[in-house]
Structure formats: C-alpha cells, structure tokens
Design a protein around this motif. Structure first.
Motif, PDB file in Angstrom:
ATOM      1  N   THR B  52       0.828  -1.208   0.000  1.00  0.00           N
ATOM      2  CA  THR B  52       0.000   0.000   0.000  1.00  0.00           C
ATOM      3  C   THR B  52       0.864   1.259   0.000  1.00  0.00           C
ATOM      4  O   THR B  52       2.033   1.236   0.379  1.00  0.00           O
ATOM      5  N   ASP B  53       0.249   2.335  -0.412  1.00  0.00           N
ATOM      6  CA  ASP B  53       0.977   3.602  -0.473  1.00  0.00           C
ATOM      7  C   ASP B  53       1.525   3.997   0.889  1.00  0.00           C
ATOM      8  O   ASP B  53       2.652   4.452   1.021  1.00  0.00           O
ATOM      9  N   LEU B  54       0.715   3.803   1.945  1.00  0.00           N
ATOM     10  CA  LEU B  54       1.155   4.166   3.293  1.00  0.00           C
ATOM     11  C   LEU B  54       2.416   3.391   3.679  1.00  0.00           C
ATOM     12  O   LEU B  54       3.423   3.974   4.080  1.00  0.00           O
ATOM     13  N   VAL B  55       2.332   2.092   3.534  1.00  0.00           N
ATOM     14  CA  VAL B  55       3.433   1.245   3.989  1.00  0.00           C
ATOM     15  C   VAL B  55       4.699   1.522   3.200  1.00  0.00           C
ATOM     16  O   VAL B  55       5.793   1.644   3.762  1.00  0.00           O
ATOM     17  N   LEU B  56       4.547   1.657   1.882  1.00  0.00           N
ATOM     18  CA  LEU B  56       5.726   1.912   1.047  1.00  0.00           C
ATOM     19  C   LEU B  56       6.344   3.262   1.396  1.00  0.00           C
ATOM     20  O   LEU B  56       7.565   3.401   1.441  1.00  0.00           O
ATOM     21  N   THR B  57       5.495   4.252   1.661  1.00  0.00           N
ATOM     22  CA  THR B  57       6.009   5.580   1.978  1.00  0.00           C
ATOM     23  C   THR B  57       6.731   5.578   3.323  1.00  0.00           C
ATOM     24  O   THR B  57       7.836   6.107   3.447  1.00  0.00           O
ATOM     25  N   TRP B  58       6.088   4.981   4.329  1.00  0.00           N
ATOM     26  CA  TRP B  58       6.769   4.893   5.629  1.00  0.00           C
ATOM     27  C   TRP B  58       8.125   4.244   5.468  1.00  0.00           C
ATOM     28  O   TRP B  58       9.120   4.693   6.012  1.00  0.00           O
ATOM     29  N   HIS B  59       8.147   3.159   4.706  1.00  0.00           N
ATOM     30  CA  HIS B  59       9.393   2.432   4.563  1.00  0.00           C
ATOM     31  C   HIS B  59      10.451   3.279   3.861  1.00  0.00           C
ATOM     32  O   HIS B  59      11.615   3.297   4.273  1.00  0.00           O
ATOM     33  N   ALA B  60      10.014   4.008   2.827  1.00  0.00           N
ATOM     34  CA  ALA B  60      10.971   4.855   2.113  1.00  0.00           C
ATOM     35  C   ALA B  60      11.582   5.870   3.073  1.00  0.00           C
ATOM     36  O   ALA B  60      12.797   6.102   3.076  1.00  0.00           O
TER      37      ALA B  60
END
Lengths: 332, 335, 703
Positions: B52-60
């Motif tokens: 998901t966008d949230l998870v990928l963004t947090w990870h980035a």
C-alpha cells in the motif's frame, strides 16, 4: 428469461440442481419484488445484472475447466497481474494497445504454465492452481509492480465506453457478458474442442483411449481461462477506471467456483454448460441485490448467503441422492 | 527540509523534556553524541503488507534516514496475515532489536505481544492503528477526525435542504475493522453535532473491493435516486463508488467523500471528478514524524515503555478547488 | 566347488539383498520425499538463520508447531477418509473466541472453558459431518459454505466481546503457564500436542477405527460392502477434526490471549499446503500423522525463515508455492514409481546348492502302484491340501474356499461341510480331545471342536527384532503336529510371501520360513526355528522331544529336538531327495510317509546356484515364462526316522491322482490330498495293520 429456460430445459430441469437453483432464484425474485418497492424496476434489474456480470464472466471461464474435470483458482491472480502490469506499462509511457498486448502475452504464459503442470506433471489441478495463484501474484508484485492502486489511462475512449457506456439502454458490460456467454456456448456445443472437453471431463481415461489429445486440450483450456480472466480484468479496470491489486487477496475466486457449482456444473466434470452458469449467476445476483437494498450488514449478508447456498446444496442432494455404491472415488 | 524541521519541532514538544533539551544548542558535542547514539542500531519494521501507499512511503522514509544515520531497517512482511505478523513480532522479540516499528492490523491482535516486547525491554513504535496495549510511541492518522471531517462536510452539503435530499450512503471496508469503526463513530458524531437532518440510508461493506463498492452503490442509487452524498472509508475501494455515481450520471448530485494516504492516484480521481472531497492523512507527514520518533527513541536511555508518545497526523482536505501538484505524491517504488 | 561359486555363495549369504525391497515396502518409506524435503529445509534455513535453533527460536517454533501440527492432523483425518474440510480456519477462530470469552469475559473455570470450546469445535464438525457423511453432500463445497457461515457468526460475536477479552484477566495459573511457561525449554503446549499426536498416530495406524477411516477413504464402496458404517465413520472424522481444531485454538488462545478480525483467515490454505506437502493425497486412503507433522514443520520453517530474512511477503508466498508444486510433483512421481521399484527389487534370490540325488538306489524307480487309487468326493472339494481321519473313520479335508469338508464312513458317499473357517485350510490333525487343529492360510492356527465350533488358537507370534518386515503375523501356516504334551508345532512356509506367491518363494529359496510352537497350556506362541527353506510337513516323533520337518525347496528332511538333552538341535536326516517334499505323517509300521509334491530337474537345480540369473528372470520375464519346479508328477515315499528311504509309490501318468501334497494312514488305507486336486484319494496299503489309526496312535484308545 424464464420462458426460455423452461422450454429449453424441458422436464428434467425442475429435478436437477440447476432447476432447484432456478426455482429458488425465481422465488427470491418474486419475494423481493413484493417486499421491496423499487426492486422490480428496469433500472434495478439492469443494475443487478451489471453487478454480477463480472462474477458471471469469471464463472464462464471457470466452467470451461470445471467441465473438463479441472479447476482454476489462479483466475483472479492472473487477471490482477496481467491488467495491472498493462496499466503500469501504459502509465510509464507505452501506448495502451501495445501494453494490452504484452499483458495478454503474460496471462497466456501463466495459463500455459498452469496447463503444462496439470497436463504433464499430473499434479491435481486444484493444487496446481492453489499453489500457482500466489506464484503468479508474487511474480507480479514486486517484480512487475509494487503499489496496489492503479488508475486506468484516461485518454482511452473505448475503455470508458466499456465501463460506462450503454447500447440500446443496456450497459456495455452486460453486453460483453452476453457475448462471452455466447462464444463459450458455441465453443462448448459446436466445436470439436468443446466436445472434447466434455468427453475428457466425463471420463479422461476413455477419452484418451479413443485418441483424444488430452494434454493439448488441458493446456489450451487453461490458456483460455486465463484470457477470459484477462478480459474480465479489463472490464473491472474500465468500470472502476482503475484496478486495485488487493483484489488478489479476496476470496472472489471461491465465489466464482460456488456460482459454477450452484448452477449445476459438477466438480467431477462432464456435465453442464453456459446455461448453468447463468442460472448460478442470477441466483447470486438476485440474492446480493435484495440484501443490499434491505441494507443488511456484510456479515449478515454472508450468513444468509451461506445458509441459502447450503439449502440449495441440500435440496440437490435430497432430489438426487448419492450413495456408497454410486459415488465416485476421490470425488470431493 | 523546512517541513521536516517544523515536524521535529512539533514532536519535540510532544516528547518529554529530557530529550527536548538536546535540540537547544547545535554544538558539535550534541551532534556527535546523537550520531553515535543512533549509528549501528537495528530496527525491525513489521507492516501489514508491502503493497500500500502508506506502507511503502513509511518504509521509504525509514530507509532514507537509516541510510543517512547509519542504522539498519529490517523488513518483515507478513503479507496481510495477522497470524504471520504475530510470528514476525515474536521472532523479533527473540532477536532483541533496538526498536520495532509495527503496523497494527487491529486493536487486539498484537496487544499481548506488545506487552511482552516491552517487558523484554524492546521499544515499539506503533503505526496507523493504536493497539489496546500502549507502547513507547504511536504515529498514525486521526481516524476519528477523518470521519468527523467527512461528517461535517456532508452535513453542510446535505443538511437543511441544501442538497438533493438528506440521504447519505456509507460504504465501509469490513464492519469489524477498527479503522472503519473509528471513522464511523466520528462521522456519526459530526452529524449529530451539526444537528443536521442527514439520514444514513445505507451502510454497506465492500471488503476493500472497488467492484463490490460499485455494485453496492449502483443498487443504492436505484433505491434512492435523490441520494445527496456518499462516504467511503478508503480511497482504493471508493473508486468503485465514484464509478457507479459517474455511470448513473449523478456526479453533480452526489457528493462523494473519501480518505487516503495521499498517493497521486487519489488526487487524479479528485481531478477527474470521481472524488468530490478527499481527506488526506498525509503519509509523508507520518513518515517524517515516524523518523523523528525513531531518532528520539534510539537516543533515549530510558527503559522500554517509559514514554508514551503519541502523534496524530493532521488531515488535509483536498477538493477540486484546493487541488495542487503538491497535494499528493508519487509512491517511491524503487527499492 | 569353484572359487567363483564360493564367492557367489558368500556374496548371497552376507549381502542382505532382500532388505531393499522389504524396506521399500514398509509404509514409512512412503514418506521418503517429504522427509528428504524436511531435512533439506532444516539444513538450508538452519544455515541461513542460525537463530532458529537458539533456545528462544526453538521455544517459539515448538509453540507454533504444536498449534499448526494439531490443525494439520485434524485436516489429515478428514482427508484420509476421502473428504476435505475448508472450514477449519473459521472453526479455529470461533473456538479461540469461545475459550477467551469464557475465561476473560465470563470468568468460567479453565476446565469448563476448555470443555465448552471442545464442544463448540465438535458441534461445528458435526454440522459438516452430518451434511457430508449422512446427507452425502460434497465435502469441498459444503465446507466452503460452512467456512463463510462460521466466519459470519464469528464476526457477529467478536465486536461484542473484543474489548472485554483484552481487558479481562483470567484467574488461572494453569492458563498462564500454558501460554508462557516452559518445561525443559519447550512450551507446555508442545507436550500436550505431542501426546495428542501420538494418540492419533496409534489410532490411525494400529487400531480398528483408524483402519476404518483409511478403508473408507481408500475404497468407499468396498468399505461399505465390507460392512463398515461408512456414513458414521465420515461424520466422526469431521467431528474429531472439529475437536482437534478446538484444541489447537485453545493453545493459540493461551499463547496470544487475544483474537483479531482475521484470526484463522486463510488458515485452511496453509494447513492444506502442509498436509499435501507431507504426502497426504486428496481423495483419501493415504495419509498419516507423521506426514502431517513433516508437512507442518516444513511449512513453518519456510514461512518463518523467509519472514525473518526480510523477504517481501508476496515473494515468500511465491517461493512457498513453487516448493509446494515441486514437492507434490516429486511425490506424485514417487507414488507412481514406488510400487514398480518394489516389484523389481523385492524378489531377491539366494544361493542354494542342492545335494545331488542318490542315483545308487533303485527305490525311486517309477511304478504304477497309485494308479488304482479310489476317489472320494470327486468334484465336491477344491484343493484339499491335507486330509485327516477321525476315530470313526470319517474323512476330513481342507479346501481352497476356507471350508472343512467331511465324508462320513464307511462309504464316504455322504458329504458335508464340517465347518467354515474362511481362509485356505492346510495342515490338520486331531488333538487328544478330538478337536481338529487346522493351519489356515492368511489367518493362523485354528481349532474346530467336535461340535463344529471354530476357535482361533493363535494368529501372531513374537516379532523378531532383526527382521525388517513385521513377522509377528502368521500369514502362511502350512502344516502342524501335536506333541504328546499338547504343544502344537506348526510351520510357516514363508514370512515374505502369501500362499498365492509360493512359486516366487521357490525362485527365491532364501529360507523365509520358520517353525512356531503354540502352547495351549498358557496360550503362548513362540517362534522356535527361523530361516528354514519353506518348512512344510511336520510330524512329532513318539519320543516326545523331537520332530521331523520337510524343507520343500531344500529337498530335505530335518529333525529338530524341542526338548530333552538335545534341545534346540537341528539335524538333516535325509538330504538330496529327488523331489520337493511336502507333508510328512506317521505310518502304521513306525515309519513315515513323505509326499513329494514335484520332482527336481537339472535346469532348475543349476539355476538355484545362479541367483543373479534368477533375479534377472524375475525382472525381465513375465511370471508365466519363469522356470518353475515340476509339480505335475509326484510320489509318496516311506522313510524311517533315521532317513532311510524304504519304498516309493507313483501314479506315473498322473491319471487318478495327479498331485500329492499329503497322505494320512488309517486302518490299512492311505488317504491322499493334493492342493490342486478336486478329490481325496484312498489307497489300500499292502500288508499294513488294518486296525491302526492315527488318533489312537497319538492319543490312545477312547471309549
């Protein structure tokens, strides 16, 4: 519809599972029409048909393999990966048509692999496809795309027509459904390939001994299913102007299987046809539409849906009992 | 950078005085001790699914700061399975990392494991959804606020004879998910607070599937052709609501409110008119706040569970009028 | 004997070729592929993830295995019976919810909560069971629907109690220990699961209900026709499946003490993966606890390992899928080829150098003395391997059909079925109470009382530890005799083959037979002599401490002392017979009648010293074209207890009595049986004592 069903089905109809489900559908339809004031409007019936056409099309594809004594649980994963990849290619700058072509190649490859495994490694189709579904999705995400939400390319007019347009007052999606049903019906009834599928589903051993090329038939079955799934994916993409890869995590494929079987296509193969799928689809569609209008919660809907389906299964068993002497070994 | 420093300031205010004082002077000594405190440490990141966008963004965000400051982030991806997540968390407790960053699937699933980790002396930052067990820090969207904002907007749009009717349809994901429950309670409260006559005529769950959302909305529109507004729980699913409204030709009549992490795909839908109002719990803001809290906790000598820091990200409202190129972001997929 | 011959002899004496086939035909070799996969998985992931074998890693893994393993066993139960249960994930969630609600919300005592949970599991299972077992619905669809049904119920209840579950604290030390304490480094749950697993292993592999389950799954129609209550068995498998799932859910609840919205969601897929990976097949009949556990451990270690390595979830699902496909593919191949492998390696001929026939004597000269034999019950009996005559002169014989026939004296016209036993009846003799003791092929040692009551004496002996195949069952009891103290000595011709495969045992000539003693005084059964080459006829000597027995393929008669100063000694009394001796019985003049069932031939004699030739023959040539002993001609000889051959009697053309396997003397006549005959022969013995009768000779006169 009912007239057609009755004349075509004849006497046997009311005693088969298909007949039972059809009568149940009719009963539900009548009941909802009486209880719910706006149920029996042309708009609602069209909306009903439209909402189940995706399920129906998937079920049509599934029926191809089920009649041949197979099953394909990879359909949803295949459609998600194929379509999302095509959309991603488009968003990265490729013309949509070209991207669609590559997506089509990809899903054909998936179908080919599944078919080869079933046909040559002789692993039962239910496991092959059960195991292949995550494999296919795992190839798609993360190697072909990562994010789950993808919007449809905006400047493709026919895609908009497919999702939102209507011809003669009937949404194009329903027409596509009808078209797919017709094509599959013709294939099953009037081509050598279709007859071979029945022969294979009825008795694979006998089919092989009479000289049917079983393995090529199996492989082409799964490729066809994959392509039907891809087409359904396009319809989904068009109607929501986007696609979400989370679809692959849902239990949609089991709903598809239920529709196929409820309509009266036995998992043991060799029986049924397009008409059964349509009956099954109408049944589920009527039930869902009525319950949505009644504003039941999803949980309650699931409960009612499962109870009604169970009743249909029980009714079939009561009318067509099986016993120890006639049941097939390994037929689950 | 400007945004980042403001956020650091905001979080420092939230944080306890001991750590806040470190920000006062920018001497080399404090920089060195900061760098030293975080370098070589190890974070375990357990999201729900790396899609998901949230998870990928947090990870980035996590990864970027980790690369800069010299600590490591290990991802454990349970692929939407809370059971696999619980296993990952149990394993992580055994590995004794310096910090666990955890996305809760719901309020109960990891409750006891979080307590166990805290007892074992491992600090935990929770993301997105607060567990019933509190831990060192929480970063996430203000779900109640999302629902409340949506309720206010819809009350204004449809209440008191302003809209086509006073009817609103709600499409949730799954009825038992806490995110949905919080949003709904905020939504109801806002309607009540506004004292409006808005009536929820349909409350259905689509299981996060846009096709189902579309089918449900079509049915509802058949029943209530004068529907004034629709409220969806998650943008990925609510594309289906927008599609159904568009097909029925009621885009002007039905006011669709939804919410999401702010990926560009959502702003595109605002732009094409599918969404009338998009409540963005900006994943970038959450990522920044997460990084600040991570840095804070890695420096802190206090025991696990000694602090209870909480950060609710603000909700931004994106409408066709306020839409601008910076409203959303493109998810960084290259990892 | 040349040097190469010696080498061949030594090679076949000391290299245990027969073990290959025997090991392959053990049921557990069925697990070879999954087990290899397990070892590989352990090796690979153990290397990548050393933390897995740390104390904490093991503790953690053991806890997960106990839950997952129980689920896998639950599904295995259903799958062995030919069904499938997709609803286990939902039942699991419901049960975990039940136990937590009972403990945390209502504060019920732990035993009550556990019982309640098991009841919920059993009830859910019973719904599936009644629908599938009794109403004959299809398992796949039914459980797919009940999956949705149970899940909906779970989702309806969960929101009402979710918060209370997390906030409530059960007041039970046992419960806390169950979840968080350990014994010897492993959680308590592990020991509980291990006990349950062992119980199920015993039930499935060594008990009647377990066999019923496998029978129903393996061949439903045959099981039904064999009188198994198929519907009940199927229904019960689902009930027990539900209870096992409940047990797993209790352990899960104790460990995590909370449930979430997606507890148990998709669980059926991972459990199914484990079960199939272990080698249990869909469609029934094949599966075991070991398979379930092997599969569970593989799946758990792989998913945990991939998770810990930080592999993206979708990729680890991909890897798992590929591994599943590979494993199932290999397993399909293995199952397909294992039987072929067994077929080609099971028969392992041994070296045997038969003693040359004695050509110096004319005692074996063929004659036509037997030509004038009378026939009794022509066409009434099929395959009377042995005959017996009681005190009143009535003639008894066994038959291929598992019956004991009787022809009444004096004219033997009146024929009746004396008793029905059920297995092919071979050697028979009367004991001192006039009970007819019978060797029954495939069944063991039986006794028929004069009142025609059939009594089982024994069907198993002690298991010998060096034998790979389980030799405790008596499957080819051949002939018997009764010592004066009442002990029954009987021969089991072969432990490797059943009666129908006797030619194969001949080709092998390995010494697969044994002599067993049944002692009616304490009911014990003991193997007294092993590794004899098709021991066949047995006769007890009047000294009460020794017996003579024939070794058919070795063409010799041996004497064995079971008591007295020579106890345990075996001595060859007559070697190099011109044919294959079958039964041996007393004659009225104190000598012994030996029946030769067939005659030796030089080709086969030579072949016996060429084991590799015989092995090639069994592998490459169809059984119909093998070299077999000649059993179309036979004769009866009379020998002394010391091994001197006194006379031979023949029916040269094989007209009246083509085959001779047994003969018993009674009042001046010899009663002759033959295993492929359809009659019993009666031959007047010149000069024999017309009053001598075997029961009197054995047990003395009786009023």
């Amino acid at each position: 519809m009912s007239e057609k069903e009755k004349t075509k089905g004849g006497k046997g109809l009311s005693f088969s599972q298909e007949g039972i489900v059809f009568l149940l559908t009719l009963a539900l339809f009548v009941a909802f029409s009486i209880i719910l004031p706006n149920f029996l409007t042309s708009g609602n019936v069209i909306a009903l048909m439209r909402s189940v056409s995706i399920l129906g099309m998937l079920a049509l594809g599934m029926s191809l393999v089920v009649i041949g004594r197979g099953v394909d649980l990879t359909m949803v994963a295949t459609l998600v990966v194929g379509v999302v990849w095509a959309v991603k290619l488009t968003n990265d700058g490729m013309p949509f048509g070209e991207a669609l072509f590559y997506g089509g190649l990809l899903v054909s490859a998936f179908g080919l692999i599944v078919g080869l495994i079933v046909a040559f490694a002789e692993i039962p189709p239910i496991f092959t496809t059960l195991a292949m579904a995550p494999v296919i999705f795992g190839i798609g995400n993360p190697f072909l795309f990562k994010q789950d939400t993808h919007n449809a390319p905006r400047n493709v007019e026919w895609l908009g027509d497919l999702g939102f347009g209507a011809t003669l007052g009937i949404p194009n999606t329903i027409l596509v459904f009808g078209l797919v049903a017709l094509v599959i019906h013709l294939i099953l009834r009037y081509t050598r390939f279709g007859r071979s599928i029945y022969a294979m589903g009825d008795n694979p051993l006998a089919a092989r001994m009479t000289g049917l090329p079983l393995r090529p038939i199996i492989v082409s079955q799964y490729i066809m299913t994959a392509l039907v799934a891809y087409l359904v994916g396009l319809v989904i993409l068009a109607s929501n102007s986007g696609i979400n890869s989370r679809l692959a995590y849902t239990t949609l494929v089991y709903d598809v299987l239920l529709v196929v079987v409820l309509g009266g296509i036995g998992l043991s193969g060799g029986r049924g046809g397009v008409r059964n799928v349509i009956v099954g689809t109408l049944f589920v569609g009527t039930l869902l539409s009525g319950m949505t209008i009644l504003n039941l919660s999803l949980t309650a809907q699931n409960l009612i849906k499962s109870v009604v389906m169970m009743l249909a299964l029980i009714a079939d068993t009561l009318v067509n009992p099986r016993d120890e002497q006639t049941s097939q070994q390994g037929d689950i | 950078m400007k945004l980042k420093s403001t956020l650091i300031g905001a979080c420092a205010a939230l944080a306890l005085a001991g750590t806040a004082s470190a920000q006062q002077e920018l001497s080399n000594a404090s920089r060195d001790s900061y760098m030293e405190a975080v370098a070589g440490k190890r974070i375990v990141y357990i999201p729900m699914s790396m899609t998901t966008d949230l998870v990928l963004t947090w990870h980035a965000f996590l990864q970027r700061q980790a690369d800069e400051l010299g600590y490591t982030v290990d991802v454990r991806d349970p692929n939407w399975s809370a059971e696999a997540g619980a296993r990952a968390l149990t394993q992580a407790i055994g590995e004794k990392p310096d910090l666990i960053v955890l996305q809760n699937p719901d309020v109960q699933a990891y409750a006891r494991l979080i307590q166990r980790a805290q007892k074992a002396g491992i600090k935990i930052v929770q993301l997105n959804m607060e567990s019933l067990s509190q831990s060192d820090a929480y970063v996430g969207a203000d779900w109640y606020g999302v629902g409340y904002t949506a309720g206010e907007a819809i009350a204004a749009q449809c209440g008191g004879g302003n809209g086509a009717s006073n009817k609103v349809a709600v499409v949730t994901g799954v009825p038992t998910a806490p995110v949905d429950l919080f949003q709904m309670s905020g939504f109801r409260q806002a309607l009540e607070d506004a004292g409006s006559d808005v009536e929820i005529v349909s409350e259905q769950s689509a299981g996060y599937d846009p096709s189902k959302a579309r089918a449900i909305t079509s049915s509802v529109l058949q029943q209530h052709s004068d529907l004034c507004a629709a409220f969806g729980i998650w943008d990925g699913q609510d594309a289906g609501i927008g599609a159904a409204i568009k097909e029925a030709g009621m885009a002007d009549q039905v006011f669709l409110v939804t919410s999401g992490g702010g990926a560009q795909t959502s702003c595109d839908r605002v732009e094409d008119g599918s969404f009338d109002m998009f409540i963005e719990y900006d994943a970038r803001m959450q990522g920044q706040a997460l990084n600040t809290l991570v840095a804070t906790l890695l420096q802190s000598d206090r025991e696990a569970g000694a602090e209870k820091l909480v950060y609710y990200g603000p909700n931004y409202i994106v409408t066709p009028e306020t839409l601008n190129p910076a409203s959303c972001f493109v998810v960084d997929e290259g990892q | 004997m040349s040097a190469t011959d010696t080498l061949v002899r030594l090679r076949y004496r000391f290299l245990p070729d027969h073990m290959v086939g025997e090991i392959l035909s053990k049921r557990w070799t069925d697990n070879a592929i999954p087990f290899t996969a397990l070892v590989l998985t352990l090796a690979i992931f153990g290397n990548i993830n050393p933390g897995m074998f740390s104390a904490f890693g093991l503790y953690d893994l053991a806890g997960q295995i106990s839950e997952f393993g129980l689920l896998a066993i639950a599904l295995t139960l259903v799958m062995i019976s030919g069904g499938i249960d997709l609803s286990i994930g939902s039942v699991f969630a419901l049960c975990a919810l039940t136990v937590l609600t009972a403990l945390n919300v209502y504060g019920l005592p732990l035993p009550v909560a556990v019982l309640l949970t098991l009841a919920v599991g059993a009830f859910c299972g019973a719904i599936n069971g009644v629908l599938i077992g009794y109403m004959r619905l299809r398992a796949f669809l039914t459980t797919l629907v009940t999956l949705v049904m149970f899940r909906s119920i779970y989702e309806m209840i969960l929101p009402k109690v979710a918060t209370d579950i997390v906030l409530g604290m059960p007041d039970s030390v046992v419960w806390d220990n169950l979840g968080f304490s350990s014994f010897l480094g492993l959680p308590y749950a592990f020991y509980i699961a291990a006990v349950i697993a062992i119980v199920w292993h015993i039930v499935l592999s060594r008990s009647r209900p377990g066999w019923h389950i496998a029978a129903v799954g393996g061949a439903r129609r045959s099981a039904h026709n064999a009188g198994i209550n198929v519907r009940l068995v199927i229904c019960l498998t689902y009930v027990f499946c539900g209870m096992m799932v409940a047990a797993a859910a209790i352990l899960f609840a104790a460990r995590l003490t909370s449930v979430g919205t997606d507890t148990g969601l998709g669980m059926e897929i991972s459990v199914l993966t484990a079960v199939i990976l272990g080698g249990t097949t869909l469609g029934g009949g094949r599966g075991s606890v070991a398979k379930a556990l092997i599969g569970s451990v593989i799946v758990l270690i792989m998913t945990n390992g991939l998770l810990q390595m930080g592999v993206i979830g979708t990729v680890s699902a991909l890897i798992l899928g590929v591994v599943l496909l590979l494993a199932v593919w290999l397993d399909v191949r293995w199952v397909k080829n294992r039987q072929k492998l067994i077929d080609s390696s099971y028969v392992s001929p041994a070296y045997i150098q038969l003693k040359d026939e004695d050509t110096n004597t004319s005692v074996y000269t063929e004659n036509d003395k037997l030509r004038n034999v009378e026939t009794i019950g022509l066409g009434q009996v099929e395959g009377p391997e042995d005959v017996a005559v009681d005190r009143h002169g009535n003639v008894y014989s066994g038959s291929r059909h598992g019956e004991i026939h009787r022809w009444l004296a004096p004219d033997f016209k009146e024929h009746e079925i004396f008793a029905h036993i059920g297995g092919g009846t071979f050697g028979m003799n009367f004991d001192k109470d006039d009970n007819l003791v019978v060797c029954v092929g495939g069944m063991g040692l039986y006794m028929v009382t004069p009142e025609r009551e059939v009594v089982k004496l024994t069907d198993e002996t002690n298991r010998s530890w060096t034998s790979v195949i389980d030799d405790s069952r008596i499957q080819l009891a051949d002939d018997l005799d009764i010592a004066p103290d009442g002990r029954v000595f009987f021969s089991e011709a072969s432990i490797r083959y059943t009666v129908h495969d006797w030619p194969v045992d001949m080709i092998e000539s390995r010494g697969n037979g044994r002599i067993i003693c049944y002692d009616p005084r304490d009911g014990s059964t003991k193997t007294v002599l092993r590794n004899r080459i098709f021991p066949n006829g047995i006769v007890c000597l009047p000294d009460g401490e020794s017996l003579l027995f024939n070794e058919t393929w070795a063409c010799r008669v041996c004497r064995y002392w079971f008591d007295g100063p020579n106890k345990g000694k075996v001595e060859v009394v007559l070697d190099g017979l011109p044919g294959y001796p079958d039964n041996i019985n007393r004659a009225s003049d104190g000598n012994y009648w030996v029946c030769l069932v067939g005659m030796r031939g030089p080709a086969l004699d030579l072949a016996m010293t060429r084991p590799s030739f015989r092995r090639r023959m069994t592998r490459r040539v169809a059984p119909a074209n093998w070299i077999y002993p000649n059993i179309n001609t036979g004769c009866i000889i009379k020998i002394t207890a010391e091994g001197e051959v006194l006379e031979s009697i023949w029916d040269k053309g094989g007209v009246n009595h083509p085959m001779v396997t047994s003969c018993k003397e009674h009042e001046g006549h010899l009663y002759i049986g033959g295993v492929s005959n359809n009659r019993v022969g009666r031959w007047k013995i010149e000069g024999a004592d017309p009053t001598w009768s075997s029961p009197v000779d054995y047990w003395g006169p009786k009023s």
